[in-house]
Scaffold this motif. Structure first.
Motif, short mmCIF file in Angstrom:
data_model
loop_
_atom_site.label_atom_id
_atom_site.label_comp_id
_atom_site.label_asym_id
_atom_site.label_seq_id
_atom_site.Cartn_x
_atom_site.Cartn_y
_atom_site.Cartn_z
N PRO A 71 0.81 -1.23 0.00
CA PRO A 71 0.00 0.00 0.00
C PRO A 71 0.84 1.27 0.00
O PRO A 71 0.50 2.24 -0.69
N GLY A 72 1.93 1.29 0.75
CA GLY A 72 2.76 2.49 0.79
C GLY A 72 3.43 2.80 -0.53
O GLY A 72 3.80 3.96 -0.78
N ASP A 73 3.59 1.79 -1.39
CA ASP A 73 4.19 2.00 -2.71
C ASP A 73 3.16 2.32 -3.77
O ASP A 73 3.50 2.61 -4.91
N LEU A 74 1.89 2.25 -3.40
CA LEU A 74 0.81 2.49 -4.36
C LEU A 74 0.58 3.96 -4.63
O LEU A 74 0.16 4.35 -5.72
N VAL A 75 0.88 4.81 -3.63
CA VAL A 75 0.44 6.21 -3.68
C VAL A 75 1.60 7.19 -3.64
O VAL A 75 2.72 6.85 -3.25
N GLU A 76 1.29 8.42 -4.03
CA GLU A 76 2.23 9.53 -3.97
C GLU A 76 1.46 10.79 -3.56
O GLU A 76 0.23 10.83 -3.65
N LEU A 77 2.19 11.79 -3.12
CA LEU A 77 1.55 13.05 -2.80
C LEU A 77 0.92 13.67 -4.04
O LEU A 77 1.49 13.57 -5.14
N MET A 78 -0.22 14.31 -3.87
CA MET A 78 -0.88 15.00 -4.96
C MET A 78 -0.65 16.51 -4.77
O MET A 78 -1.14 17.09 -3.80
N PRO A 79 0.11 17.14 -5.64
CA PRO A 79 0.35 18.57 -5.47
C PRO A 79 -0.96 19.36 -5.38
O PRO A 79 -1.95 18.99 -6.00
N HIS A 80 -0.94 20.40 -4.57
CA HIS A 80 -2.08 21.29 -4.43
C HIS A 80 -3.24 20.63 -3.68
O HIS A 80 -4.37 21.10 -3.77
N SER A 81 -2.98 19.53 -2.97
CA SER A 81 -4.08 18.82 -2.32
C SER A 81 -3.54 18.05 -1.13
O SER A 81 -2.36 17.71 -1.07
N TYR A 82 -4.41 17.76 -0.17
CA TYR A 82 -4.05 16.88 0.93
C TYR A 82 -4.38 15.42 0.62
O TYR A 82 -4.16 14.55 1.46
N ASN A 83 -4.92 15.15 -0.54
CA ASN A 83 -5.20 13.78 -0.92
C ASN A 83 -3.94 13.11 -1.47
O ASN A 83 -2.93 13.77 -1.71
N VAL A 84 -4.03 11.80 -1.67
CA VAL A 84 -2.89 11.07 -2.23
C VAL A 84 -3.33 10.38 -3.51
O VAL A 84 -4.41 9.79 -3.57
N ALA A 85 -2.51 10.48 -4.54
CA ALA A 85 -2.83 9.91 -5.84
C ALA A 85 -2.23 8.53 -5.99
O ALA A 85 -1.12 8.26 -5.50
N VAL A 86 -2.96 7.64 -6.65
CA VAL A 86 -2.36 6.38 -7.07
C VAL A 86 -1.31 6.68 -8.13
O VAL A 86 -1.53 7.50 -9.03
N ARG A 87 -0.14 6.09 -8.00
CA ARG A 87 0.96 6.37 -8.92
C ARG A 87 0.54 6.11 -10.37
O ARG A 87 -0.17 5.15 -10.67
N GLU A 88 1.02 6.98 -11.24
CA GLU A 88 0.61 6.92 -12.63
C GLU A 88 0.98 5.59 -13.28
O GLU A 88 0.26 5.10 -14.16
N GLU A 89 2.04 4.96 -12.83
CA GLU A 89 2.46 3.70 -13.44
C GLU A 89 1.46 2.56 -13.22
O GLU A 89 1.48 1.56 -13.94
N TYR A 90 0.58 2.72 -12.22
CA TYR A 90 -0.40 1.68 -11.93
C TYR A 90 -1.80 2.03 -12.45
O TYR A 90 -2.68 1.16 -12.51
N THR A 91 -2.01 3.28 -12.79
CA THR A 91 -3.37 3.76 -13.03
C THR A 91 -4.04 3.07 -14.22
O THR A 91 -5.22 2.67 -14.15
#
Length: 301
Positions: free
Chosen positions: A173-193
């Motif tokens: 799970p920790g490798d699934l996400v990254e910080l989302m600029p301009h937001s407090y949410n976290v994005a799923v990494r583009e390589e998995y999307t």
């Protein structure tokens, strides 16, 4: 893209309600019990729909804004009743001092200004609701209430089974996400999307021009489900467009709780800027996914 399975869908019009002093109240706890079974004890997702018929049974009209507000308040009451029935501790990988459920109405099409869902520890800022596949930060469960839309095509909620993806792909799970600029949410990494959207995503099929729906999710990165939406766009660009959303989430009083959650996933606490993003950041993080169906939630109203 798949559609949300039928077993996860609750037709609220099949459950009795009373209109008391201008507020809808459930008769019995059947819907709340279903939310607990589907979201907390089951696959982590439930969709409530049929508010148009519930309103009509009381002589109300979903297209009247005051009546639609009654429906939103009713759906929010169901989410709060769900929260009162579920101990959140087992669903969070780090101990969090949640002290309330917060609700906020946002513009799902235009830019929100001077916005913050948690004024205790985040500053007001510009805000866009349209996002890539993501999780809301530091809230084990969320409820999103959509509709009714006006002059909108798209904006269809999409639920992503990242739990199954992580298991199948061997991704922590920790490798699934990254910080989302301009937001407090976290994005799923583009390589998995791309793979997630192709094989693990389900669209909500409902006419959002004539109904309200509530999507309730187990939102935790570890063991939960991510979400997104198709890009909202006007049916007629010369007319005003409206896409109301009410967002419900768990909150806490101290910023240290937010820091604990990000640190658990190996992420820094984000420092969003006050303006909504443009350019590459908007293209990557704040663009809805491609249309999910032929009509994709078209609204001629």
């Amino acid at each position: 893209m798949k559609t949300l399975p039928q077993y996860a869908i609750i037709d609220v019009s099949a459950h009795r309600t009373e209109l008391v002093d201008g507020r809808l109240q459930a008769v019995g706890d059947g819907i709340v019990a279903e939310l607990v079974r589907l979201v907390a004890e089951g696959d982590g997702v439930a969709l409530c729909h049929g508010l148009d018929r519930t309103l009509a049974s009381h002589g109300l009209d979903v297209h009247n804004e005051q009546d639609a507000a009654v429906a939103r308040d009713y759906l929010e009451s169901l989410f709060r009743a769900f929260g009162a029935r579920v101990d959140v501790a087992p669903y969070s990988p780090v101990a969090m001092d949640y002290d309330r459920i917060a609700g906020m109405d946002v513009d799902g099409y235009n830019k929100n200004t001077a916005f913050t869902p948690n004024g205790d520890h985040t500053a007001e800022r510009e805000f866009l609701t349209t996002k890539c596949v993501h999780f809301d930060s530091a809230t084990p469960f969320i409820g999103n209430i959509y509709g009714p839309n006006t002059n909108i095509r798209g904006g269809v909620p999409v639920v992503c089974d990242t739990r199954a993806f992580c298991k199948d792909a061997g991704v922590a799970p920790g490798d699934l996400v990254e910080l989302m600029p301009h937001s407090y949410n976290v994005a799923v990494r583009e390589e998995y999307t791309e793979r997630i959207l192709a094989d693990y995503a389900s669209a909500v099929e409902v006419d959002l021009s004539s109904d309200l729906v509530m999507v309730v999710l187990l939102n935790e990165v570890a063991g939960g489900l991510a979400h997104a939406g198709s890009e909202p766009r006007p049916v007629d660009p010369s007319k005003p467009s409206r896409r109301p959303i009410r967002h419900l989430e768990y909150q806490f009083a101290e910023g240290v709780e937010l820091a604990k959650w990000f640190e658990h996933y190996g992420l820094d606490v984000p420092a969003p800027i006050m303006q909504a993003p443009d350019g590459d950041a908007r293209e990557r993080y704040h663009r809805g996914i491609a249309p999910v169906g032929a009509e994709d939630g078209a609204s001629e109203r």
